[in-house]
Structures are given as structure tokens and as C-alpha cells.
Design an enzyme around this catalytic site. Structure first.
Site, mmCIF file in Angstrom:
data_model
loop_
_atom_site.group_PDB
_atom_site.id
_atom_site.type_symbol
_atom_site.label_atom_id
_atom_site.label_comp_id
_atom_site.label_asym_id
_atom_site.label_seq_id
_atom_site.Cartn_x
_atom_site.Cartn_y
_atom_site.Cartn_z
ATOM 1 N N TYR A 104 -1.625 -0.603 10.414
ATOM 2 C CA TYR A 104 -1.845 -1.053 9.031
ATOM 3 C C TYR A 104 -0.655 -0.654 8.153
ATOM 4 O O TYR A 104 -0.123 -1.463 7.385
ATOM 5 C CB TYR A 104 -3.141 -0.432 8.516
ATOM 6 C CG TYR A 104 -3.401 -0.643 7.049
ATOM 7 C CD1 TYR A 104 -3.979 -1.823 6.582
ATOM 8 C CD2 TYR A 104 -3.082 0.344 6.107
ATOM 9 C CE1 TYR A 104 -4.224 -2.009 5.230
ATOM 10 C CE2 TYR A 104 -3.322 0.162 4.763
ATOM 11 C CZ TYR A 104 -3.893 -1.018 4.323
ATOM 12 O OH TYR A 104 -4.129 -1.210 2.983
ATOM 13 N N SER A 130 0.857 -1.187 0.000
ATOM 14 C CA SER A 130 0.000 0.000 0.000
ATOM 15 C C SER A 130 0.889 1.231 0.000
ATOM 16 O O SER A 130 2.022 1.195 0.504
ATOM 17 C CB SER A 130 -0.875 0.013 1.256
ATOM 18 O OG SER A 130 -1.533 1.263 1.391
HETATM 19 P P1 NAP Z 1 -11.811 -5.166 1.027
HETATM 20 O O1 NAP Z 1 -12.709 -4.646 -0.035
HETATM 21 O O2 NAP Z 1 -12.065 -4.819 2.447
HETATM 22 O O3 NAP Z 1 -11.698 -6.743 0.871
HETATM 23 C C1 NAP Z 1 -10.843 -7.461 1.724
HETATM 24 C C2 NAP Z 1 -10.865 -8.911 1.347
HETATM 25 O O4 NAP Z 1 -9.919 -9.586 2.193
HETATM 26 C C3 NAP Z 1 -12.211 -9.564 1.568
HETATM 27 O O5 NAP Z 1 -12.440 -10.471 0.510
HETATM 28 C C4 NAP Z 1 -12.036 -10.319 2.896
HETATM 29 O O6 NAP Z 1 -12.789 -11.516 2.991
HETATM 30 C C5 NAP Z 1 -10.575 -10.681 2.811
HETATM 31 N N1 NAP Z 1 -9.969 -10.948 4.121
HETATM 32 C C6 NAP Z 1 -9.792 -10.093 5.161
HETATM 33 N N2 NAP Z 1 -9.196 -10.718 6.179
HETATM 34 C C7 NAP Z 1 -8.978 -11.997 5.767
HETATM 35 C C8 NAP Z 1 -8.403 -13.143 6.373
HETATM 36 N N3 NAP Z 1 -7.902 -13.096 7.619
HETATM 37 N N4 NAP Z 1 -8.355 -14.287 5.654
HETATM 38 C C9 NAP Z 1 -8.846 -14.349 4.400
HETATM 39 N N5 NAP Z 1 -9.407 -13.304 3.780
HETATM 40 C C10 NAP Z 1 -9.470 -12.138 4.466
HETATM 41 O O7 NAP Z 1 -10.296 -4.696 0.755
HETATM 42 P P2 NAP Z 1 -9.573 -4.095 -0.557
HETATM 43 O O8 NAP Z 1 -9.645 -2.625 -0.469
HETATM 44 O O9 NAP Z 1 -10.023 -4.802 -1.767
HETATM 45 O O10 NAP Z 1 -8.068 -4.472 -0.211
HETATM 46 C C11 NAP Z 1 -7.422 -5.588 -0.779
HETATM 47 C C12 NAP Z 1 -5.941 -5.455 -0.475
HETATM 48 O O11 NAP Z 1 -5.448 -4.226 -1.028
HETATM 49 C C13 NAP Z 1 -5.622 -5.410 1.015
HETATM 50 O O12 NAP Z 1 -4.409 -6.079 1.266
HETATM 51 C C14 NAP Z 1 -5.461 -3.919 1.262
HETATM 52 O O13 NAP Z 1 -4.665 -3.653 2.376
HETATM 53 C C15 NAP Z 1 -4.809 -3.474 -0.036
HETATM 54 N N6 NAP Z 1 -4.968 -2.044 -0.292
HETATM 55 C C16 NAP Z 1 -6.194 -1.476 -0.462
HETATM 56 C C17 NAP Z 1 -6.289 -0.114 -0.701
HETATM 57 C C18 NAP Z 1 -7.595 0.582 -0.899
HETATM 58 O O14 NAP Z 1 -7.610 1.829 -0.936
HETATM 59 N N7 NAP Z 1 -8.714 -0.101 -1.042
HETATM 60 C C19 NAP Z 1 -5.123 0.657 -0.790
HETATM 61 C C20 NAP Z 1 -3.896 0.030 -0.605
HETATM 62 C C21 NAP Z 1 -3.822 -1.313 -0.373
HETATM 63 P P3 NAP Z 1 -14.401 -11.529 3.271
HETATM 64 O O15 NAP Z 1 -15.002 -11.010 1.984
HETATM 65 O O16 NAP Z 1 -14.732 -12.924 3.522
HETATM 66 O O17 NAP Z 1 -14.608 -10.597 4.409
#
Ligand code: NAP
Length: 250
Positions: free
Chosen positions: A159, A145
Site C-alpha cells: 500500500y 498518504s
Molecule cells: P474507505 O473508507 O475504505 O473507502 C474506500 C472507497 O474506495 C470506497 O468508496 C470504495 O468503494 C472505493 N473503492 C475501493 N476500490 C475501488 C475500485 N477498485 N474501484 C472503485 N472504487 C473503489 O477509504 P478511505 O479511508 O476513505 O480512503 C480514501 C482514500 O484515501 C484512499 O485512496 C486511501 O488510500 C487514502 N488514505 C486514507 C487514509 C485513512 O487513514 N483513512 C490515510 C491516507 C490515505 P465501495 O464503497 O463500493 O466499496
């Protein structure tokens, strides 16, 4: 059977992981979509991929639990194709606050999912992909990130620190397995429109901060997915231990 082998996307049922799984299926991967709780979202995504002519299956596991990670990879071992790609995408964050307000239990939860989980999944992937273990090689992409660089003060430095660990994992593991047919890279998304911000208590976070983004807007999960798919592909055959920032210039 799909031409490019099996891709595991952890946390693939929603958000960036879901966009990645869908694009990967369109590009010929057989996709394993891991989820933790939201079975409905994961199953709906599988159905959408199958409707589009792709192959996918949903596998439940909490990546922060070693026994569940082992069970996840054993389920993949039973599939006819080898695992050739891993996207370490599952990630979490909690309510925005300063570090001096955070409980140890919260820190453990965040680090368990965001650091221990990717380490365990990368370990299991290397055990299967590495030519030193009789595998055929492969590619790993980790979700870091921009927080790793910006630090997320007053929001979630836990985080941000977990994503700093992902950067180090990417650099070190890339060197460790470069001679064993495995490339390891990462993406650093900036502010992407997903549900993760609501989880921190601020659903409108991207809108609040978008004036600080040089491009003037948040990113879409599909824009991150395209970079991940490039890093996984043979187009990126000489890229390892490297990072793509997807932050609109932030
Ligand atoms: P999101 O929409 O909140 O989705 C998170 C996903 O991770 C969900 O499918 C959730 O499963 C799964 N998850 C969470 N904890 C888990 C665990 N312990 N075991 C297995 N699955 C787990 O998040 P996102 O924004 O798409 O983020 C995806 C990745 O990108 C993350 O690593 C996040 O840190 C990174 N990221 C995101 C952003 C942003 O702005 N969105 C920016 C930088 C980095 P369930 O559906 O079953 O709950």
C-alpha cells in the site's frame, strides 16, 4: 445546473471520498460519485446531497479495470456540463502482514486499484480537460498518504509503495499538463477515521497509534475534504505538483 462544472470523485460513496463529494456539492459542483460495490452507501449519499439542494449521481465502476473506467467517463460525457475536476480517491489495502508473506495476487489487486486506477482515470480526465484536446482545463487531486513517506512496515508496504507511485504521478503529470490548463496536486492524509483500517484487520488502528500523532488525535474525513476542495478551487490557482500533508504533524 451547478456553477463549477462536473467533479468526479472515485470511491466517493464512503469515507474521505464521501466527505469530499458532499462538501463539493455544497460548493456548487455537480458531483459524480463513483463506487465499486457499495451501491447503498453511494445512493444514500446522493439522496443526502439532493436533500441539501445539491446535484449528484452515483456511477458504478471498478477503477482497476480499463473497460469500466472507459464506461465511467463515457457516462460523464453524456451529461450536459464538462468534466472540470477529478479526485482520484478510490483506494484499497488488505490484511496487515510483512512483505515476505504477501501473495502476488494480493500485490496485483492493491496496485491495480491504487496505481493503475488513478493512472487510467487521470488519463481519461486529461483527454477531456486538456486545452490541447479542445478542453477547457481543470484540476486533479490525487489521494496519496503519509504511508508514501513512512512506508507502513509490518502492515502494508505494498500500500505504501502504491502511494509512492501516486506522488510520482502527481509530480510528473503536473509538469506534463501545466501548459494545458490542468493543475495536478495531491493530499497525504495521515490516520483518518474511516473503514479502511478495519479492512486491514485492525478497526482500532487510529486509536492505537494516536499517541504517536503530535496533535494527539486522528483526523476526520471532512478535514481532508476541505484541503482537497481548496486544491481544486481557483484559490489554489498557482499550485500544481504540490502536496498537502494532513496528518496532525505525524
Ligand atoms: P474507505 O473508507 O475504505 O473507502 C474506500 C472507497 O474506495 C470506497 O468508496 C470504495 O468503494 C472505493 N473503492 C475501493 N476500490 C475501488 C475500485 N477498485 N474501484 C472503485 N472504487 C473503489 O477509504 P478511505 O479511508 O476513505 O480512503 C480514501 C482514500 O484515501 C484512499 O485512496 C486511501 O488510500 C487514502 N488514505 C486514507 C487514509 C485513512 O487513514 N483513512 C490515510 C491516507 C490515505 P465501495 O464503497 O463500493 O466499496
Amino acid at each position: 445546473m451547478a456553477g463549477r462544472g462536473i467533479l468526479l470523485v472515485t470511491g466517493g460513496g464512503r469515507g474521505i471520498g464521501a466527505a469530499t463529494a458532499r462538501l463539493a456539492a455544497q460548493r456548487g459542483y455537480r458531483v459524480c460519485i463513483n463506487y465499486r460495490r457499495d451501491a447503498e452507501a453511494a445512493q444514500a449519499l446522493v439522496a443526502a446531497i439532493v436533500r441539501e439542494g445539491g446535484e449528484a449521481l452515483a456511477l458504478q465502476a471498478d477503477v482497476s479495470q480499463e473497460a469500466e473506467v472507459l464506461r465511467l467517463f463515457e457516462a460523464i460525457d453524456r451529461l450536459p456540463d464538462p468534466l472540470t475536476a477529478l479526485v482520484n480517491n478510490a483506494g484499497t489495502l488488505e490484511q496487515q502482514m510483512r512483505l515476505d508473506e504477501m501473495s502476488a495476487a494480493r500485490l496485483q489487486r492493491v496496485l491495480a486499484t491504487n496505481v493503475l486506477g488513478p493512472l487510467l482515470c487521470a488519463r481519461e480526465a486529461v483527454r477531456r480537460m486538456s486545452t490541447a484536446h479542445g478542453g477547457r482545463g481543470g484540476a486533479i487531486v490525487n489521494l496519496s498518504s503519509m504511508a508514501a513517506r513512512l512506508g507502513s512496515p509490518n502492515e502494508y508496504v505494498d500500500y505504501a509503495a502504491s502511494k509512492g507511485a501516486i506522488d510520482s504521478l502527481t509530480i510528473g503529470l503536473a509538469k506534463e499538463v501545466a501548459g494545458e490548463g490542468i493543475r495536478v496536486n495531491a493530499v497525504r492524509p495521515g490516520l483518518i477515521h474511516t473503514d479502511i483500517h478495519a479492512q486491514g484487520g485492525e478497526p482500532g488502528r487510529v486509536e492505537r497509534l494516536q499517541s504517536s500523532i503530535p496533535m494527539g488525535r486522528g483526523g476526520q474525513p471532512e478535514e481532508v475534504a476541505r484541503a482537497i476542495l481548496w486544491l481544486l478551487s481557483d484559490e489554489a490557482s498557482y499550485a500544481t505538483g504540490t502536496f498537502i500533508d494532513l496528518s496532525g504533524g505525524r
